[in-house]
Design an enzyme around this catalytic site. Sequence first.
Site, PDB file in Angstrom:
ATOM      1  N   ASP A  21      -8.444   4.305  10.747  1.00 46.02           N
ATOM      2  CA  ASP A  21      -8.733   5.094   9.325  1.00 46.02           C
ATOM      3  C   ASP A  21     -10.441   5.391   9.830  1.00 46.02           C
ATOM      4  O   ASP A  21     -10.464   6.084   8.749  1.00 46.02           O
ATOM      5  CB  ASP A  21      -8.384   4.564   8.048  1.00 46.02           C
ATOM      6  N   LYS A  81      -0.336   7.962   9.827  1.00 45.71           N
ATOM      7  CA  LYS A  81      -0.052   7.490   9.220  1.00 45.71           C
ATOM      8  C   LYS A  81       0.045   8.682   7.619  1.00 45.71           C
ATOM      9  O   LYS A  81      -1.030   8.916   7.279  1.00 45.71           O
ATOM     10  CB  LYS A  81      -0.308   6.009   8.972  1.00 45.71           C
ATOM     11  N   CYS A 114      -6.862   0.840   2.382  1.00 45.94           N
ATOM     12  CA  CYS A 114      -5.936   0.472   3.977  1.00 45.94           C
ATOM     13  C   CYS A 114      -6.323  -0.903   4.228  1.00 45.94           C
ATOM     14  O   CYS A 114      -4.798  -1.790   5.035  1.00 45.94           O
ATOM     15  CB  CYS A 114      -6.211   0.933   4.544  1.00 45.94           C
TER      16      CYS A 114
END
Length: 204
Positions: A21, A81, A114
């Site tokens: 990310d 996602k 995450c």
Amino acid sequence: MSKGRNVGRVAVQSSALFLCDMQEKFRRTIQFYPQVIEVARRMLEAANILQMPVIVTEQYPKGLGHTVTELKVDKCPIFPKTQFSMLVPAVESHLKALPKVKSVILCGIETQACVLQTVFDLLDKDYDVHVVADAVSSRSMVDRMFALQRIKDAGGFITTSESVLLMLCRDAASPHFKEIQKLINEPAPDSGLLSQRIDEGTPV
């Protein structure tokens, strides 16, 4: 003969690099983001030199943008996602196609969200996980530090970019060593890991 202790070695033939990310939208909020991006760039370049698998995720890219331009991921599999962990079904399927991979080297953001949840999911599936401390960060340094400690307590390995790159090479006689050496000739940029005194709880 008893099984040897798992001390956290990594090997090129059994490792993959995960980039979590690292997107444009986070530039203004993540602590030491330029420095973390630079370290992740080194890790990505090394993975390409060593021909290691690379997996990239992007959290809700429609709203948060795509991976930062410093990271040349156009030839990597990129998985969008919404859940925090990188282990969405598409990533799990991709990993199943890489049966030699036993260890994951993990970079990205945010450490307490995450990254942490990715570590837990990978450990649950019996992967060794090596979190590159100078290639992960958060909006809050407190979250970053305690997440690193939590990862260590859970059984993940906390390492640095230079340490893991030299471990992947193993030998100065490696045919790739000179290329890797160029990546670490300049020390990794300071990303604030020692901004808190070690005796006050810094986990690295």
